[in-house]
Enzyme design. Structure first.
Site, short mmCIF file in Angstrom:
data_model
loop_
_atom_site.label_atom_id
_atom_site.label_comp_id
_atom_site.label_asym_id
_atom_site.label_seq_id
_atom_site.Cartn_x
_atom_site.Cartn_y
_atom_site.Cartn_z
N PHE A 1 2.47 23.63 -45.09
CA PHE A 1 1.66 22.89 -46.07
C PHE A 1 0.94 23.79 -47.07
CE2 PHE A 1 1.41 21.01 -41.77
CZ PHE A 1 2.40 20.06 -41.94
N CYS A 2 1.61 24.85 -47.50
CA CYS A 2 1.02 25.78 -48.48
C CYS A 2 -0.32 26.32 -47.98
CB CYS A 2 0.84 25.12 -49.85
SG CYS A 2 2.36 24.65 -50.62
N ALA A 3 -0.42 26.53 -46.70
CA ALA A 3 -1.65 27.09 -46.13
C ALA A 3 -1.23 27.99 -44.97
CB ALA A 3 -2.58 25.98 -45.67
#
Ligand SMILES: Cc1ncc(COP(=O)(O)O)c(C=O)c1O
Length: 480
Positions: free
Chosen positions: A382-384
């Site tokens: 999740f782009c994290a």
């Protein structure tokens, strides 16, 4: 708000909103050849819109024209609508336009990048951010300052003691605190006003990435004299039911005026000679070129819709549904949820729920939910990435091995989770569809044979062509 109906009527309005969702009844193909209504539980990524918003957009398109100096009636309407939308955004985040400016951008990412480019950083300045950030609130700062990270606890919540420590440790060099309002992975809601007070006491300003917060909780920048004031806020309209391409950066006017505009060209200048230029005031100097006027109309319409319904009923509905989802998920053997799963109050948590099913790759679970359950979720990190590795407790040597694999184009062992995220239009039946399918997965009762693509890490059912998208959607317009 004047003339707003009472709570019960507003709750009824919220319930009716579901039937106004554009695309609510769209059926999608399943692996067994049948079709089923699509259940969208991917709202943290982007949200569909509602018919009243779509209608406003269509109505405006009859008047569509460019903004600013056009003298025609339609152009003047467009200019008026555009500035009204700016006022709606200011109202939405509680900004005071005497001190703050509202800059329209494409999305949160562009807002934060713009901020990173135009904010007056010192040569040895520090940006204090956190381990739980989306990459969009991490990477832009690296280009301009030394980035220091506040830790998270084992449950994924922000470590406030570490925040306090780092504020002291870097005092004097702190240029900015940049923190998410809510996590797009665990749904944790940060106490942004407390963080703001602490940042101000340490002599620095704070930016809140409100991409996830904006659709679910009120954003209150508070008066600029208030120690809990939020100096800068960034958010995206597409995550709050206006998927037409705008975002906003709202914040301290004078601080954003310190350097040359980020992008230059039409609309940004007062005077140009062949060898000089005089920049306009904000926000114009930061909105080069023709803006997304249609997107602004949609955003303003959604803001008015939210204002009419009211945060009290939105929060009540979403909390009830989040509790219901967490409860159902907790009863599925093998399902583990990251972040807070129970408790008296869900004040510090959104309906953004990351989980895994024991013995199943997250990408496989997401594929089965789609191909056999018609449920739209998301999976991965999740782009994290840094936050996800913390939540999953991935040892550093394993993380390093996976990084090497990814660099050599093998994504088959990427650690991650599945994320279901609710919007204001979801109801218990959507959660039931998700959980019924997860129960089957947990019992290994799914029917498809899935193959993984090493390069993407995604699973697809073997040999099925009902999922050829050109069969379902064509870009050819109806010919006149
Ligand atoms: C917390 C957070 N910040 C920033 C972003 C980036 O938003 P956008 O893609 O609209 O720029 C996202 C998107 O998921 C997000 O969840």
């Amino acid at each position: 708000m004047a003339n707003r109906p009472g709570r019960e009527e507003r709750m009824a309005m919220l319930m009716r909103l579901r039937s106004e969702l554009v695309g609510l009844d769209v059926e999608v193909p399943l692996l067994d050849g049948s079709r089923r209504r699509y259940v969208n539980l991917d709202n943290a990524s982007s949200t569909p819109t509602f018919r009243p918003v779509q209608e406003k957009v269509n109505e405006f398109l009859e008047y569509y024209s460019n903004v600013h100096r056009g003298t025609g009636f339609k152009s003047q309407i467009a200019s008026w609508v555009f500035e009204e939308a700016r006022h709606a955004v200011a109202r939405f985040v509680g900004a005071d336009l005497k001190h703050e400016t509202v800059i329209f951008t494409k999305n949160t990412t562009e807002s934060i990048n713009k901020m990173a480019r135009i904010y007056p950083f010192r040569a040895d300045g520090v940006v204090l951010t956190t381990v739980m950030e989306h990459h969009s609130n991490e990477l832009p700062w690296r280009r301009r300052a030394e980035v220091v990270h506040v830790d998270v606890g084992s449950d994924g919540s922000l470590d406030i003691d570490d925040y306090a420590r780092k504020l002291v440790q870097h005092r004097g060099r702190l240029d900015l605190v940049a923190v998410t309002g809510a996590s797009n992975v665990s749904g944790w809601v940060n106490p942004v006003h407390r963080l703001a007070r602490m940042a101000h006491e340490a002599g620095t300003r704070i930016l809140v990435d409100a991409a996830q917060l904006g659709p679910h909780r009120p954003i209150e920048m508070k008066p600029h004299t208030d120690p809990e004031h939020l100096d800068f806020v960034a958010f995206s309209a597409h995550k709050m039911y206006a998927p037409f391409g705008v975002g906003a950066l709202v914040g301290d006017h004078d601080a954003l005026l310190a350097v040359e505009p980020e992008t230059v060209g039409g609309g940004t200048v007062d005077i140009v000679t062949l060898d000089s230029v005089y920049w306009r005031d904000l926000p114009d100097r930061e909105e080069a070129g023709t803006p997304d006027i249609v997107g602004c109309v949609a955003l303003a319409a959604v803001i008015r819709l939210i204002e009419q319904i009211g945060w009290d009923v939105i929060i009540e509905h979403e909390e009830r549904l989040t509790r219901y989802a967490l409860d159902r998920l907790s009863r599925i053997p093998g399902v583990s949820v990251y972040g807070r799963v129970a408790g008296e109050s869900l004040d510090d948590r959104l309906g953004v729920i990351a989980f895994n099913v024991e013995g199943h790759d997250h990408a496989l679970v997401a594929a089965i939910l789609s191909y056999e359950g018609a449920v739209g979720v998301r999976n991965g990190c999740f782009c994290a990435h840094p936050y996800m590795l913390c939540l999953l407790k991935v040892p550093e040597d394993e993380a390093a091995r996976v990084r090497d694999e990814i660099i050599s184009r093998d994504r088959s062992h990427i650690p991650g989770a599945v994320r279901a995220s609710i919007g204001i239009y979801n109801d218990e039946s959507d959660v039931d569809t998700l959980c019924d399918c997860l129960e089957k997965i947990s019992r290994r009762e799914y029917v498809g044979t899935y193959e993984m693509c090493k390069e993407t890490g995604a699973y697809v059912p073997r040999g099925e062509d009902c999922f050829l998208f050109e069969r379902h959607f064509s870009l050819d317009p109806r010919l006149p």
